[in-house]
Design a protein around this motif. Structure first.
Motif, PDB file in Angstrom:
ATOM      1  N   UNK A   1     -65.386  48.851  18.334  1.00 58.98           N
ATOM      2  CA  UNK A   1     -64.645  50.330  17.896  1.00 58.98           C
ATOM      3  C   UNK A   1     -66.228  51.509  18.150  1.00 58.98           C
ATOM      4  N   UNK A   2     -66.971  50.837  17.074  1.00 56.90           N
ATOM      5  CA  UNK A   2     -67.732  52.268  16.723  1.00 56.90           C
ATOM      6  C   UNK A   2     -68.714  52.412  17.677  1.00 56.90           C
ATOM      7  N   UNK A   3     -68.707  51.338  17.901  1.00 54.60           N
ATOM      8  CA  UNK A   3     -70.204  51.226  19.220  1.00 54.60           C
ATOM      9  C   UNK A   3     -69.761  52.016  20.512  1.00 54.60           C
ATOM     10  N   UNK A   4     -68.678  52.127  20.873  1.00 53.34           N
ATOM     11  CA  UNK A   4     -68.051  52.139  22.451  1.00 53.34           C
ATOM     12  C   UNK A   4     -67.517  53.202  21.885  1.00 53.34           C
ATOM     13  N   UNK A   5     -67.176  54.196  20.613  1.00 48.28           N
ATOM     14  CA  UNK A   5     -67.094  55.438  20.336  1.00 48.28           C
ATOM     15  C   UNK A   5     -68.002  56.106  20.368  1.00 48.28           C
ATOM     16  N   UNK A   6     -68.900  55.852  19.619  1.00 45.41           N
ATOM     17  CA  UNK A   6     -70.177  56.288  19.466  1.00 45.41           C
ATOM     18  C   UNK A   6     -71.065  56.886  20.835  1.00 45.41           C
ATOM     19  N   UNK A   7     -70.551  55.979  21.241  1.00 46.43           N
ATOM     20  CA  UNK A   7     -71.364  56.186  23.158  1.00 46.43           C
ATOM     21  C   UNK A   7     -70.623  57.165  23.919  1.00 46.43           C
ATOM     22  N   UNK A   8     -69.362  57.113  23.868  1.00 48.06           N
ATOM     23  CA  UNK A   8     -68.744  58.799  24.284  1.00 48.06           C
ATOM     24  C   UNK A   8     -68.515  59.628  24.002  1.00 48.06           C
ATOM     25  N   UNK A   9     -69.183  59.570  22.119  1.00 46.48           N
ATOM     26  CA  UNK A   9     -69.297  60.566  21.821  1.00 46.48           C
ATOM     27  C   UNK A   9     -70.355  61.487  22.172  1.00 46.48           C
TER      28      UNK A   9
END
Lengths: 467, 129
Positions: free
Chosen positions: A227-235
């Protein structure tokens, strides 16, 4: 007594609606509905929720009369189903209330017929209703009244005149069938029913998320990392998009309608996709035990920042839409974009609250549908045609006169009044005058059941005799 | 499930509702002939609708120890709401055409009553309960 009330209400229903278009009749029907519901469900009407819904319904009825718009009629129908659903069960979610309301209205009769114990009802029916007594009670006074009316008719010319004016020509088989429809409708809503098991399941569902027995730190750690990796990338991606969008915003040429339209539409498409995916991803990660995992702080913060970036995206779209409106005037689609933006913003705020206060999916559905209903009611209070016409003619840099003329007749008077203040061709002026004359003719031909606020306020124009 | 009896009662009900609405607008002296002739298409329509949209609910419940009353309680609200939506939409789209409106109204009332007749039939599971 109940049957008499339903019969009176159904007769009123026919008088109000038979062969009439919508106007004052719908407002009056709403008031009759509220009165009947209050009389026969007085205990339930002590609940604040029910009183609030009754107030909302009454308010929507007033705006049907005032605005006389399709949106006001839709809002009134939605408020009607909500009120009936709230009478059947006031503690459920608004969407279950809608369902209960629609079900009660369209099939309450069949539901009650199914639930009644036939044998028990036969005994009760005989006990409750004394047919002979009712026949005497209605028949004898009716016969004597008719006899005495016939007698008095010959004794007094004024009385004779008044009696002769009473006209029952409107009553025919179709009218009777319409009255039966009214009877069916009122008998349905008088005893609201609930849809099971949907209602009881909704009542059992709280807004709080519970920790499940399958709580595994190892599993949650992996999920948090993903979740952290995905959301950070999307951010990062969204932040980059916003920067480029800001740059493009400064270079927009407001004189080109097609360019502005392109900007707004592509922005809206991006917004729709982005918000749906954003809410979907957030709901997926915060669907269960990850909410109770001690080390979820970073993931939560990233999710919050993504929500904030989406809010910025919404603001950018709102600015673009505003530039579009200032340059080329208001249209229903452009207003729709603004309403969509407001709803999206609310959706993001409720998603933020869901994650922050550890709420479940039911909370999100309940709040969002409640807010959507309130937005519908609020939108129905505005005469959009009048606002669009006044704004475009007085404030917009450029506008489409064809669009304004093709709107409903609710802007006919404004267009007619402002026709000399604007630069348009003689052909368009003639079209405005024709529209105005048709509108005034329609208003003057309205029956009392079809009246609206506009008809009342323009009575001097409609009725040349008053000049 | 007594399907033939239900179909017969429903066809008769649909016929009565349909022709009552039609006759309320324009009454023709030869209406009786039309009523008798129309019984065949009405019967076919009712059979198709009931066998295609109502019976499957009751048939699927047969093997699951569920009574007809439980099937009614669970499925009827959704069925009637969808039917109401479709019929209303049809009436509006047809621009309130008399014949189509009469067809939609009779279809709506008949299907609802047919659900009720099936629900009130006693099943073997009812006896066990």
């Amino acid at each position: 007594m109940k049957h008499i009330a339903i019969i009176i209400a159904s007769l009123l229903f026919s008088i109000l609606f038979y062969n009439k278009s919508i106007g004052l009749n719908l407002s009056m029907f709403s008031l009759i509905t509220i009165v009947i519901l209050v009389i026969y469900n007085s205990e339930k009407f002590k609940s604040k929720t029910l009183l609030l819904h009754a107030f909302a319904y009454a308010l929507s009825a007033i705006f049907v009369f005032v605005n006389h718009s399709s949106l006001a009629i839709i809002a009134n129908c939605a408020a009607f189903f909500t009120l009936v659903g709230t009478v059947s069960q006031s503690s459920t979610s608004i969407y279950v209330q809608w369902f209960n309301g629609i079900y009660t209205t369209v099939a309450g009769f069949f539901h009650r017929n199914f639930e009644t114990n036939e044998a028990a009802q036969k005994v009760d029916w005989k006990k409750d209703v004394d047919y002979a007594h009712w026949a005497k009670l209605i028949g004898i006074p009716l016969i004597f009244s008719i006899v005495f009316i016939l007698l008095y008719k010959n004794g007094n010319p004024i009385f004779n005149d008044l009696i002769s004016k009473i006209n029952f020509d409107f009553i025919n088989i179709q009218w009777v069938l319409f009255t039966v429809l009214g009877y069916f409708l009122f008998s349905n809503i008088l005893n609201p029913v609930v849809v099971e098991p949907a209602t009881s399941k909704d009542l059992q569902t709280t807004n709080e998320l519970q920790q499940t027995a399958t709580f595994s730190v190892e599993k949650l750690k992996k999920e948090k990392q993903l979740g952290t990796t995905l959301l950070a990338l999307l951010n990062v991606l969204l932040a980059f998009y916003i920067v480029t969008d800001l740059m493009s915003l400064s270079s927009i040429e407001t004189s080109k309608a097609s360019e502005l339209s392109n900007h707004v539409h592509s922005g809206i498409n991006t917004l729709i996709a982005s918000i749906i995916i954003a809410i979907g991803i957030i709901l997926y990660f915060f669907r269960g035990n990850l909410n109770f995992y001690a080390e979820n702080r970073i993931l939560k913060n990233i999710a919050f920042s993504w929500i904030c970036l989406n809010v910025i995206l919404i603001v950018l779209i709102a600015i673009k839409n505003h530039i579009y409106i200032t340059s080329f005037g208001l249209t229903y689609k452009r207003i729709g974009v603004h309403i969509y933006i407001v709803l999206t913003l609310i959706g993001l705020i409720t998603t933020f609250l869901k994650v922050l206060k550890i709420k479940n999916l039911a909370f999100l559905f309940r709040r969002n549908t409640q807010i959507a209903f309130v937005v519908l009611l609020l939108c129905s209070t505005i005469n959009w045609d009048a606002i669009i016409t006044t704004y475009n003619l007085k404030n917009a840099d450029d506008y489409d006169i064809d669009y304004l003329i093709n709107l409903s007749n609710r802007n006919a008077i404004i267009l007619y009044e402002l026709r000399d203040d604007i630069e348009i061709s003689q052909h368009n002026k003639n079209r405005i005058e024709t529209k105005y004359q048709n509108h005034i003719l329609n208003l003057s031909q309205q029956k009392w059941q079809e009246l609206s606020y506009e008809t009342v306020t323009n009575a001097h124009v409609n009725n040349p005799k008053t000049h | 499930m007594n399907v033939p009896e239900n179909l017969a009662k429903s066809s008769l009900l649909a016929l009565v509702i349909f022709w009552t609405i039609i006759s309320s607008v324009h009454f023709d002296q030869n209406v009786l002939l039309y009523v008798m002739l129309s019984f065949i298409p009405v019967c076919i329509s009712v059979t198709i609708v009931i066998l295609g949209t109502i019976c499957p609910f009751y048939w699927s419940a047969k093997g699951n120890d569920v009574t007809n009353k439980q099937v009614f309680k669970l499925c009827f609200p959704y069925y009637t709401c969808i039917a109401f939506g479709l019929c209303s939409y049809g009436i509006v789209v047809s621009n309130y055409d008399l014949h189509f409106s009469a067809f939609c109204l009779s279809a709506f009332i008949t299907t609802n009553q047919s659900w009720l007749w099936f629900a009130k039939e006693k099943t073997r599971i009812d006896d066990r309960i």
